[in-house]
Write a protein that holds these residues in place. Structure first.
Motif, PDB file in Angstrom:
ATOM      1  N   ASP A 195       0.789  -1.224   0.000  1.00 21.78           N
ATOM      2  CA  ASP A 195       0.000   0.000   0.000  1.00 21.78           C
ATOM      3  C   ASP A 195       0.826   1.281   0.000  1.00 21.78           C
ATOM      4  N   VAL A 196       1.877   1.339   0.810  1.00 23.32           N
ATOM      5  CA  VAL A 196       2.597   2.607   0.991  1.00 23.32           C
ATOM      6  C   VAL A 196       4.107   2.466   0.821  1.00 23.32           C
ATOM      7  N   GLY A 197       4.560   1.312   0.390  1.00 24.23           N
ATOM      8  CA  GLY A 197       5.987   1.132   0.184  1.00 24.23           C
ATOM      9  C   GLY A 197       6.740   0.816   1.466  1.00 24.23           C
ATOM     10  N   LEU A 198       7.974   1.288   1.553  1.00 19.97           N
ATOM     11  CA  LEU A 198       8.864   0.950   2.656  1.00 19.97           C
ATOM     12  C   LEU A 198       8.487   1.687   3.942  1.00 19.97           C
ATOM     13  N   ILE A 199       8.407   0.925   5.035  1.00 19.24           N
ATOM     14  CA  ILE A 199       8.203   1.504   6.366  1.00 19.24           C
ATOM     15  C   ILE A 199       9.304   0.991   7.279  1.00 19.24           C
ATOM     16  N   ARG A 200       9.988   1.926   7.946  1.00 18.07           N
ATOM     17  CA  ARG A 200      11.019   1.564   8.916  1.00 18.07           C
ATOM     18  C   ARG A 200      10.427   1.730  10.314  1.00 18.07           C
ATOM     19  N   LEU A 201      10.490   0.665  11.104  1.00 17.30           N
ATOM     20  CA  LEU A 201       9.846   0.654  12.413  1.00 17.30           C
ATOM     21  C   LEU A 201      10.802   0.159  13.489  1.00 17.30           C
ATOM     22  N   ARG A 202      10.731   0.789  14.632  1.00 18.74           N
ATOM     23  CA  ARG A 202      11.415   0.275  15.817  1.00 18.74           C
ATOM     24  C   ARG A 202      10.412  -0.587  16.589  1.00 18.74           C
ATOM     25  N   TYR A 203      10.853  -1.765  16.994  1.00 23.43           N
ATOM     26  CA  TYR A 203       9.912  -2.616  17.709  1.00 23.43           C
ATOM     27  C   TYR A 203      10.380  -2.870  19.129  1.00 23.43           C
ATOM     28  N   THR A 204       9.410  -2.998  19.996  1.00 21.21           N
ATOM     29  CA  THR A 204       9.665  -3.220  21.414  1.00 21.21           C
ATOM     30  C   THR A 204       8.895  -4.442  21.880  1.00 21.21           C
ATOM     31  N   ASN A 205       9.579  -5.336  22.565  1.00 21.84           N
ATOM     32  CA  ASN A 205       8.941  -6.537  23.115  1.00 21.84           C
ATOM     33  C   ASN A 205       8.578  -6.316  24.574  1.00 21.84           C
ATOM     34  N   LEU A 206       7.336  -6.567  24.913  1.00 25.33           N
ATOM     35  CA  LEU A 206       6.843  -6.445  26.279  1.00 25.33           C
ATOM     36  C   LEU A 206       6.276  -7.791  26.709  1.00 25.33           C
ATOM     37  N   TRP A 207       6.792  -8.327  27.813  1.00 23.19           N
ATOM     38  CA  TRP A 207       6.270  -9.585  28.316  1.00 23.19           C
ATOM     39  C   TRP A 207       4.958  -9.331  29.058  1.00 23.19           C
ATOM     40  N   SER A 208       3.985 -10.230  28.863  1.00 26.53           N
ATOM     41  CA  SER A 208       2.648 -10.005  29.428  1.00 26.53           C
ATOM     42  C   SER A 208       2.552 -10.354  30.907  1.00 26.53           C
ATOM     43  N   GLY A 209       3.606 -10.914  31.498  1.00 28.66           N
ATOM     44  CA  GLY A 209       3.594 -11.235  32.923  1.00 28.66           C
ATOM     45  C   GLY A 209       4.987 -11.581  33.392  1.00 28.66           C
ATOM     46  N   PRO A 210       5.205 -11.647  34.719  1.00 28.20           N
ATOM     47  CA  PRO A 210       6.555 -11.878  35.247  1.00 28.20           C
ATOM     48  C   PRO A 210       7.131 -13.235  34.875  1.00 28.20           C
ATOM     49  N   ARG A 211       6.280 -14.240  34.677  1.00 28.38           N
ATOM     50  CA  ARG A 211       6.778 -15.565  34.307  1.00 28.38           C
ATOM     51  C   ARG A 211       6.241 -16.001  32.945  1.00 28.38           C
ATOM     52  N   SER A 212       5.707 -15.063  32.202  1.00 28.78           N
ATOM     53  CA  SER A 212       5.098 -15.387  30.916  1.00 28.78           C
ATOM     54  C   SER A 212       6.119 -15.336  29.792  1.00 28.78           C
ATOM     55  N   GLU A 213       5.940 -16.202  28.803  1.00 32.66           N
ATOM     56  CA  GLU A 213       6.750 -16.158  27.595  1.00 32.66           C
ATOM     57  C   GLU A 213       5.959 -15.577  26.427  1.00 32.66           C
ATOM     58  N   THR A 214       4.798 -15.032  26.727  1.00 32.12           N
ATOM     59  CA  THR A 214       3.990 -14.382  25.706  1.00 32.12           C
ATOM     60  C   THR A 214       4.423 -12.930  25.562  1.00 32.12           C
ATOM     61  N   LEU A 215       4.706 -12.541  24.327  1.00 34.06           N
ATOM     62  CA  LEU A 215       5.236 -11.207  24.050  1.00 34.06           C
ATOM     63  C   LEU A 215       4.190 -10.338  23.364  1.00 34.06           C
ATOM     64  N   VAL A 216       4.073  -9.115  23.832  1.00 38.26           N
ATOM     65  CA  VAL A 216       3.338  -8.090  23.092  1.00 38.26           C
ATOM     66  C   VAL A 216       4.391  -7.247  22.377  1.00 38.26           C
ATOM     67  N   THR A 217       4.347  -7.253  21.069  1.00 38.72           N
ATOM     68  CA  THR A 217       5.334  -6.515  20.277  1.00 38.72           C
ATOM     69  C   THR A 217       4.676  -5.304  19.640  1.00 38.72           C
ATOM     70  N   THR A 218       5.233  -4.140  19.900  1.00 42.05           N
ATOM     71  CA  THR A 218       4.708  -2.896  19.339  1.00 42.05           C
ATOM     72  C   THR A 218       5.729  -2.307  18.368  1.00 42.05           C
ATOM     73  N   TYR A 219       5.216  -1.642  17.340  1.00 41.73           N
ATOM     74  CA  TYR A 219       6.057  -1.069  16.295  1.00 41.73           C
ATOM     75  C   TYR A 219       5.783   0.431  16.189  1.00 41.73           C
ATOM     76  N   THR A 220       6.835   1.238  16.268  1.00 38.91           N
ATOM     77  CA  THR A 220       6.699   2.689  16.152  1.00 38.91           C
ATOM     78  C   THR A 220       7.598   3.181  15.026  1.00 38.91           C
ATOM     79  N   PRO A 221       7.228   4.289  14.363  1.00 42.55           N
ATOM     80  CA  PRO A 221       8.015   4.770  13.220  1.00 42.55           C
ATOM     81  C   PRO A 221       9.448   5.108  13.611  1.00 42.55           C
ATOM     82  N   ALA A 222      10.383   4.730  12.744  1.00 42.35           N
ATOM     83  CA  ALA A 222      11.801   5.009  13.002  1.00 42.35           C
ATOM     84  C   ALA A 222      12.250   6.333  12.415  1.00 42.35           C
TER      85      ALA A 222
END
Length: 246
Positions: A195-222
């Motif tokens: 749709d819009v060509g190249l997008i450069r994004l910084r991504y951050t991994n957030l764990w959903s709990g202290p012993r969880s291996e489930t990741l919430v990954t967010t992407y913000t413009p670079a």
């Protein structure tokens, strides 16, 4: 969670649940298996494995995943226009928002059991074309997968995924045999969208709990240009998903 706790919360006997873990022919009902899956908050892939273990056909996977809470589902929506997703340690995609879906070309068209970023990266030609500089990214992905699997080496779902990857992708098999190990990192990714060509994004991994291996990954413009393109991508998403006017 201990075996006794799982049995109690699922409303089954400890002995029966032990036999289920051992794969004995105990002919469990669909309702009981669903109760066990809810108690363990299994994701769609783990749920399918549970039903295979019990030799019972798994019903169709619903859109909402039991492993992702309603609060996290809401957070994914509120993060728009930023792309965001939820993945487990095995890199199965458990949930995602509309921007992430559009950026990757439409995950809903992919069967749930194939919605795994490692699997798609090595076996889906369309997905692969969206990853800029695939050749340098692929070794990192395999090294991170090996590091994660070291904590799950005896689990059938992980072993099945590894067999599938090695069987379907000689490139993965070659990288796997190098035995490189690497932990997840917050970096910059580049996606080539239709749709819009190249997008450069910084991504951050957030764990959903202290012993969880489930990741919430967010992407913000670079960079500013990517921010503009991401806004345009979101406009396309809103237009495409808007209900028809009467």
């Amino acid at each position: 969670m201990r075996r006794e706790e799982v049995a109690q919360l699922a409303g089954v006997g400890v002995t029966w649940y032990t036999w289920l873990e051992q794969g004995r022919d105990i002919q469990p009902s669909l309702q009981v298996l669903e109760a066990v899956a809810r108690t363990l908050r299994l994701d769609p892939h783990e749920r399918s494995h549970l039903f295979r273990l019990a030799n019972v056909p798994a019903p169709e996977v619903t859109k909402d995943c039991a492993a992702v809470s309603p609060e996290i589902q809401l957070m994914l929506t509120q993060l728009e226009p930023f792309p965001a997703c939820v993945k487990n340690a095995r890199t199965d995609i458990l949930a995602y928002n509309r921007t992430y879906d559009r950026m990757l070309g439409g995950l809903s068209a992919i069967p749930p059991e194939r919605r795994n970023t490692t699997l798609l990266l090595f076996t889906d030609a369309t997905f692969r074309t969206r990853i800029v500089d695939w050749e340098s990214k692929a070794p990192m992905v395999v090294a991170q997968f090996r590091a994660a699997m070291a904590r799950h080496v005896a689990e059938p779902a992980w072993k099945q995924l590894l067999r599938t990857l090695r069987r379907e992708s000689p490139e993965f098999a070659d990288l796997w045999d190098r035995h490189d190990v690497r932990e997840p990192e917050n970096q910059t990714k580049e996606y080539l969208t239709d749709d819009v060509g190249l997008i450069r994004l910084r991504y951050t991994n957030l764990w959903s709990g202290p012993r969880s291996e489930t990741l919430v990954t967010t992407y913000t413009p670079a960079d500013p240009e990517s921010a503009v393109r991401l806004e345009r991508l979101y406009e396309i998403v809103v237009e495409a998903t808007a209900p028809p006017q009467a």
